[in-house]
Design a protein around this motif. Sequence first.
Motif, PDB file in Angstrom:
ATOM      1  N   ILE A  45       5.179   8.217  -3.027  1.00 20.32           N
ATOM      2  CA  ILE A  45       4.971   6.903  -3.638  1.00 20.32           C
ATOM      3  C   ILE A  45       4.184   7.127  -4.926  1.00 20.32           C
ATOM      4  O   ILE A  45       3.130   7.757  -4.921  1.00 20.32           O
ATOM      5  CB  ILE A  45       4.196   5.962  -2.684  1.00 20.32           C
ATOM      6  CG1 ILE A  45       4.931   5.818  -1.351  1.00 20.32           C
ATOM      7  CG2 ILE A  45       3.955   4.625  -3.356  1.00 20.32           C
ATOM      8  CD1 ILE A  45       6.366   5.313  -1.448  1.00 20.32           C
ATOM      9  N   PRO A  96       4.128   9.517   2.295  1.00 19.33           N
ATOM     10  CA  PRO A  96       3.290   8.758   1.360  1.00 19.33           C
ATOM     11  C   PRO A  96       3.094   9.417  -0.005  1.00 19.33           C
ATOM     12  O   PRO A  96       2.992   8.721  -1.016  1.00 19.33           O
ATOM     13  CB  PRO A  96       1.961   8.622   2.106  1.00 19.33           C
ATOM     14  CG  PRO A  96       2.350   8.666   3.551  1.00 19.33           C
ATOM     15  CD  PRO A  96       3.495   9.644   3.608  1.00 19.33           C
ATOM     16  N   THR A 126       0.858  -1.189   0.000  1.00 22.79           N
ATOM     17  CA  THR A 126       0.000   0.000   0.000  1.00 22.79           C
ATOM     18  C   THR A 126       0.890   1.233   0.000  1.00 22.79           C
ATOM     19  O   THR A 126       2.090   1.144   0.284  1.00 22.79           O
ATOM     20  CB  THR A 126      -0.923   0.050   1.236  1.00 22.79           C
ATOM     21  OG1 THR A 126      -0.110   0.253   2.405  1.00 22.79           O
ATOM     22  CG2 THR A 126      -1.746  -1.226   1.379  1.00 22.79           C
ATOM     23  N   VAL A 127       0.316   2.377  -0.276  1.00 22.32           N
ATOM     24  CA  VAL A 127       1.073   3.624  -0.257  1.00 22.32           C
ATOM     25  C   VAL A 127       1.730   3.822   1.101  1.00 22.32           C
ATOM     26  O   VAL A 127       2.930   4.112   1.193  1.00 22.32           O
ATOM     27  CB  VAL A 127       0.169   4.824  -0.638  1.00 22.32           C
ATOM     28  CG1 VAL A 127       0.847   6.143  -0.313  1.00 22.32           C
ATOM     29  CG2 VAL A 127      -0.221   4.768  -2.105  1.00 22.32           C
ATOM     30  N   ASP A 128       0.955   3.653   2.179  1.00 21.51           N
ATOM     31  CA  ASP A 128       1.503   3.872   3.517  1.00 21.51           C
ATOM     32  C   ASP A 128       2.590   2.860   3.859  1.00 21.51           C
ATOM     33  O   ASP A 128       3.622   3.216   4.448  1.00 21.51           O
ATOM     34  CB  ASP A 128       0.391   3.842   4.573  1.00 21.51           C
ATOM     35  CG  ASP A 128      -0.504   5.067   4.499  1.00 21.51           C
ATOM     36  OD1 ASP A 128      -0.058   6.119   3.991  1.00 21.51           O
ATOM     37  OD2 ASP A 128      -1.662   4.983   4.944  1.00 21.51           O
ATOM     38  N   LYS A 181       1.834   5.732  -7.271  1.00 18.38           N
ATOM     39  CA  LYS A 181       0.909   4.597  -7.374  1.00 18.38           C
ATOM     40  C   LYS A 181       0.364   4.490  -8.794  1.00 18.38           C
ATOM     41  O   LYS A 181       0.135   5.496  -9.463  1.00 18.38           O
ATOM     42  CB  LYS A 181      -0.220   4.722  -6.359  1.00 18.38           C
ATOM     43  CG  LYS A 181      -1.101   5.954  -6.522  1.00 18.38           C
ATOM     44  CD  LYS A 181      -2.125   6.031  -5.410  1.00 18.38           C
ATOM     45  CE  LYS A 181      -2.960   7.296  -5.520  1.00 18.38           C
ATOM     46  NZ  LYS A 181      -3.914   7.403  -4.416  1.00 18.38           N
ATOM     47  N   GLY A 210       1.134   9.502  -4.292  1.00 21.08           N
ATOM     48  CA  GLY A 210       0.474   8.677  -3.281  1.00 21.08           C
ATOM     49  C   GLY A 210      -0.668   9.334  -2.549  1.00 21.08           C
ATOM     50  O   GLY A 210      -1.555   8.650  -2.037  1.00 21.08           O
ATOM     51  N   ASP A 211      -0.698  10.658  -2.497  1.00 25.82           N
ATOM     52  CA  ASP A 211      -1.767  11.354  -1.784  1.00 25.82           C
ATOM     53  C   ASP A 211      -2.885  11.836  -2.710  1.00 25.82           C
ATOM     54  O   ASP A 211      -3.831  12.467  -2.273  1.00 25.82           O
ATOM     55  CB  ASP A 211      -1.207  12.530  -0.979  1.00 25.82           C
ATOM     56  CG  ASP A 211      -0.521  13.578  -1.843  1.00 25.82           C
ATOM     57  OD1 ASP A 211      -0.239  13.311  -3.029  1.00 25.82           O
ATOM     58  OD2 ASP A 211      -0.236  14.673  -1.310  1.00 25.82           O
TER      59      ASP A 211
END
Length: 165
Positions: free
Chosen positions: A43, A40, A28-30, A45, A63-64
Amino acid sequence: MSLESVLEHFKKWNRDTDVQIFEQSSATVDMAAEAIGVIPARIAKTLSFRGEGEQAILVVAAGDAKIDNKKFRKTFGFKARMLSPDEVFAQTGHKIGGVCPFGLANNLDVYLDVSMKRFDTLFPACGSTNSAIELSCEEIQEYAGAQDWVDVCKGWTDESAVAIS
């Protein structure tokens, strides 16, 4: 496929040895941010959507960032519908948690969201749930063979500071 296909993909640029493999999950991102030691948002994604016809399209975003359905429809001309985990694997060759725009099973259109442009480098997955590589936006664009930069996300910080180039 997966990690092996991504490593093979990166050999073209002599970057296969730059792929990081983690003891813990980065699915996961986190989890990826924790494994790497970054916020985060850094990242990158990869999101998989039903395209027009048989092929999926991939959107790589910070990621956010979250998909903005109105922006997506305006940009692509169809509704944002994410693929199921089985469809993601069939289209990309990567399982959920390791999906990336590299070493793909099919020739898919890849788009990069402007939410990533606020960072010098980001960390996309590398085909497995415990891998990543640090790349600049330009490198992500080149290595993914991305079609274009798009603005299809919301919810990320500094939105007004980024312009589409």
